[in-house]
Design a protein around this motif. Structure first.
Motif, PDB file in Angstrom:
ATOM      1  N   GLY A  67      28.944  65.798  -2.413  1.00  9.86           N
ATOM      2  CA  GLY A  67      28.398  64.450  -2.480  1.00  9.86           C
ATOM      3  C   GLY A  67      29.325  63.454  -1.807  1.00  9.86           C
ATOM      4  O   GLY A  67      28.888  62.560  -1.085  1.00  9.86           O
ATOM      5  N   ARG A  68      30.625  63.626  -2.009  1.00  7.05           N
ATOM      6  CA  ARG A  68      31.606  62.696  -1.446  1.00  7.05           C
ATOM      7  C   ARG A  68      31.643  62.814   0.077  1.00  7.05           C
ATOM      8  O   ARG A  68      31.727  61.813   0.795  1.00  7.05           O
ATOM      9  N   VAL A  69      31.586  64.059   0.586  1.00  4.18           N
ATOM     10  CA  VAL A  69      31.542  64.245   2.044  1.00  4.18           C
ATOM     11  C   VAL A  69      30.307  63.543   2.608  1.00  4.18           C
ATOM     12  O   VAL A  69      30.374  62.839   3.616  1.00  4.18           O
ATOM     13  N   ALA A  70      29.165  63.705   1.904  1.00  2.00           N
ATOM     14  CA  ALA A  70      27.925  63.078   2.369  1.00  2.00           C
ATOM     15  C   ALA A  70      28.049  61.560   2.366  1.00  2.00           C
ATOM     16  O   ALA A  70      27.669  60.898   3.330  1.00  2.00           O
ATOM     17  N   ILE A  71      28.622  61.023   1.290  1.00  2.00           N
ATOM     18  CA  ILE A  71      28.732  59.567   1.180  1.00  2.00           C
ATOM     19  C   ILE A  71      29.659  59.005   2.257  1.00  2.00           C
ATOM     20  O   ILE A  71      29.340  58.039   2.937  1.00  2.00           O
ATOM     21  N   SER A 215      21.893  66.566   0.872  1.00  2.00           N
ATOM     22  CA  SER A 215      20.791  66.054   1.677  1.00  2.00           C
ATOM     23  C   SER A 215      19.965  65.059   0.870  1.00  2.00           C
ATOM     24  O   SER A 215      19.527  64.034   1.389  1.00  2.00           O
ATOM     25  N   GLY A 216      19.800  65.338  -0.418  1.00  2.00           N
ATOM     26  CA  GLY A 216      19.084  64.423  -1.299  1.00  2.00           C
ATOM     27  C   GLY A 216      19.814  63.089  -1.388  1.00  2.00           C
ATOM     28  O   GLY A 216      19.199  62.022  -1.332  1.00  2.00           O
ATOM     29  N   ALA A 217      21.133  63.165  -1.502  1.00  2.00           N
ATOM     30  CA  ALA A 217      21.938  61.941  -1.597  1.00  2.00           C
ATOM     31  C   ALA A 217      21.777  61.108  -0.327  1.00  2.00           C
ATOM     32  O   ALA A 217      21.645  59.887  -0.392  1.00  2.00           O
ATOM     33  N   ILE A 218      21.740  61.752   0.844  1.00  2.00           N
ATOM     34  CA  ILE A 218      21.581  61.025   2.105  1.00  2.00           C
ATOM     35  C   ILE A 218      20.185  60.407   2.181  1.00  2.00           C
ATOM     36  O   ILE A 218      20.020  59.253   2.547  1.00  2.00           O
ATOM     37  N   GLU A 219      19.175  61.203   1.798  1.00  2.00           N
ATOM     38  CA  GLU A 219      17.818  60.704   1.891  1.00  2.00           C
ATOM     39  C   GLU A 219      17.603  59.518   0.962  1.00  2.00           C
ATOM     40  O   GLU A 219      16.823  58.621   1.238  1.00  2.00           O
TER      41      GLU A 219
END
Lengths: 419, 132, 83
Positions: A67-71, A215-219
């Motif tokens: 999640g942190r990498v995505a954020i 991917s959910g976090a990005i969307e």
């Protein structure tokens, strides 16, 4: 996804929390999780409960990292892995994941079919194509999130295993001791015990939750403000799954271990709930297995699509209609078809599940390794880089998983895929 | 002052493998390769110039061993890509570079959406493909 | 046409044939209308090339592109005067 479109209206915090809890439950407890956990309880009583703790720590550390990498990079984890590692090295986690996704999907399809067999009396081979087609149609015509949320809510019936394990009144002192202290009785076969460990770890930490989660976090358009939420979601979701898994294993130990009854069918896996609460317990459990398997199947299909589409830079997104992301949709339709074919070749469902879960854990280092490297990459992460404490814990987990990976094939040969 | 020995400038590592967005912000594949042209020096004794010309993106972007390349092309044909070859987009279309490479062209016109377009030809015909 | 995938990993040698390493990356900068390669970032051996995928800022030697004498299939040859 259209990268410029901001999430249309940010989701309610509860909905965001739900994303993590769903990933946690779906991850820990689908057909594979239930069967391996009941089997482990039946065969080794409480002696493998500690693996749930390791799984809990490993899953939450890597889910938080993902999640942190995505954020911090504003891209889902696999997108970043592909960019960083290039086409050849980047293909390694992709191939490992897609193969495991298809196998786990086959496990979940068979799980749904077996649940339907128990409820209707009609053989599961008839049900496999039915559930495969139904899954494909549901994903095609309905919104992914709606199918997933509905199934995961229905999956809460699995909570029945918590009162069930209480009703079977195990010796809680011994349960507690086993959670923190691995204890191998001399009567256990060591290769069997180790193979069961691999299988359990694979069933807790299947790689699909990480692409699903990030991917959910990005969307949903998570930003730096969501870091705290990311941490809570990762831990709460996982904790939820872990407690349910422990309940399943404990109930399995109480109901089956004394009779040295192996879990050779889904019927045996349903025994603990049946012993505790009779026919009602049995039906609730079966409905629960069916629902969590639907939820897991949805997430598996999504993750396979995400992985391939992000590798090639195609459109992706769970809210897009098929016309918006055609190749992404083609990927999950193909996955469902392949999984169905595997199931129809006549594999033994239970043994296939246990072996698939072991392969799942063997594939984990191919995802976790790059993820750990990325989370330490100051270029991508800036000030959100891993702290020393996270790195120490993550490295220990990765170390155990690498050993598991190396041992999986030899253990599979020695044990013949049974434990 | 160029005392860093020419280190200042754009690193190709910052571009290669990155995802491409077209002029509308839509996904348009990845930077699979870059083309350079080797020009002789402008005058006698000048070193040759290596000029960045184009971005390569799409099916089978790099030369592969013949067997592997054949398999890759066959896979693309199987899903409906009739002529599996990459798009070559002139460097002049690159407008900005951040986490993505931004182009000023439209992805379908530039041939950067060939796989999705090929799949769309049959997937798009199925009922429910355009659901909201 | 030369491609980045060909150039990356190409052996670099000085004009007396001494190996200088392999190309990890290229730095380009505007030169009139064109974007032209300014420098080669070189690592000592193939293994460092692989390691470069994992490390954010690998140790490299910068060779100005003005030192390039010739480029062909076998590698990049530098002029003698690059020290």
């Amino acid at each position: 996804m259209n990268a410029r479109t901001k999430a249309s209206g940010r989701k309610h915090p509860v909905a965001a929390l739900a994303l993590g809890v769903l990933a946690g439950i779906g991850g820990f407890l689908d057909t594979g999780g239930v069967i391996t956990a009941v089997s482990a309880g039946a065969r080794f009583q409480f002696a493998l409960l500690w693996t749930v703790v390791l799984g809990l720590v490993g899953f939450s550390v890597y889910a938080e990292m993902s999640g942190r990498v995505a954020i911090s990079s504003a891209q889902p984890t696999y997108e970043v892995i592909r960019t960083r590692l290039g086409p050849r090295l980047g293909a390694v986690p992709l191939i490992a994941n897609v193969v495991v996704h298809v196998l786990v999907l086959a496990v979940d399809l068979v799980g749904m079919a077996l649940a339907l067999q128990l409820l209707t009396g009609i053989g599961y081979r008839v049900w496999v194509p039915v559930v495969a087609v139904a899954l494909a149609l549901a994903l095609w015509f309905f919104n992914f999130s709606r199918v997933d949320t509905g199934a995961a809510l229905a999956g809460l019936t699995m909570l029945v295993m918590i009162p069930a394990s209480v009703a079977l009144s195990p010796n809680w002192g011994r349960v507690a001791a086993a959670v923190v202290h691995p204890n191998i009785s001399s009567s256990y076969s060591i290769p069997g015990y180790l193979f069961a460990t691999a299988s359990l770890l694979g069933s807790f930490m299947t790689p699909y939750q990480f692409d699903f989660y990030s991917s959910g976090a990005i969307e949903e358009g998570w930003t730096g403000k969501d870091l705290g939420r990311n941490r809570i979601v990762a831990v709460v979701g996982t904790l939820f799954g872990a407690v349910m898994t422990m309940a399943v294993m404990t109930a399995g130990a109480k109901a089956l271990y004394p009779y040295s009854q192996p879990v050779d069918s889904i019927l045996a896996a349903a025994r603990p709930a049946q012993v505790a609460f009779g026919e009602i317990g049995f039906v609730v459990f079966v409905v629960g297995v069916f629902s969590v398997s639907v939820a897991a199947s949805v997430e598996l299909c999504l993750s396979g699509g995400y992985g391939v589409a992000q590798y090639y830079g195609w459109d992706w997104g769970k809210s897009a209609p098929a016309r918006g992301a055609p190749a992404f949709n083609l990927v999950f339709l193909a996955m469902i078809a392949l999984a169905m074919i595997i199931d129809l070749t006549g594999v033994d469902p239970i043994q296939f599940t246990v072996i698939t879960m072991a392969f799942g854990s063997a594939a984990l280092p191919f995802t976790f390794g790059p993820l750990l490297l990325l989370a330490n990459d100051s270029q991508f992460m800036g000030r959100l880089r891993n702290t020393l404490a996270v790195n120490v814990v993550a490295s220990i987990v990765l170390g155990v998983l690498v050993l598991t990976t190396l041992a999986t094939i030899p253990l599979l040969v020695i044990t013949g895929g049974n434990f | 002052m160029d005392d860093d020995g020419g280190r200042r400038g754009l690193s190709m590592g910052q571009i290669i493998d990155h995802a491409i967005l077209d002029r509308d912000g839509h996904r348009a594949g990845r930077v699979d390769d870059l083309q350079f042209e080797l020009e002789p020096g402008r005058s006698e004794g000048d070193p040759p110039r290596l000029v960045l010309r184009a971005i390569v993106s799409g099916p089978v972007p790099r030369p592969m061993p013949s067997l592997l390349g054949g398999i890759a092309r066959a896979c693309y044909r199987l899903i409906g890509v009739q002529d599996p070859r990459p798009a070559v987009v002139d460097w002049s279309h690159v407008k900005a570079i951040d986490a993505f490479v931004h182009l000023d062209v439209e992805r379908v016109a530039a041939g950067l959406r060939r796989v999705d377009e090929a799949v769309l030809r049959y997937v798009g015909k199925l009922p429910g493909a355009g659901r909201e | 046409m030369l491609t980045y995938s060909r150039l990356r990993g190409l052996a670099v040698s000085s004009d007396d044939g001494q190996p200088r390493g392999r190309v990890l990356d290229l730095i380009v900068a505007p030169d009139g209308e064109d974007m032209v390669v300014r420098a080669l970032l070189v690592v000592p051996h193939r293994f460092a090339l692989l390691a470069g995928r994992f490390k954010p800022r690998p140790k490299t030697t910068t060779i100005p592109a003005s030192h390039i004498a010739a480029i062909d299939e076998n590698g990049i040859r530098l002029r003698g005067n690059d020290g």
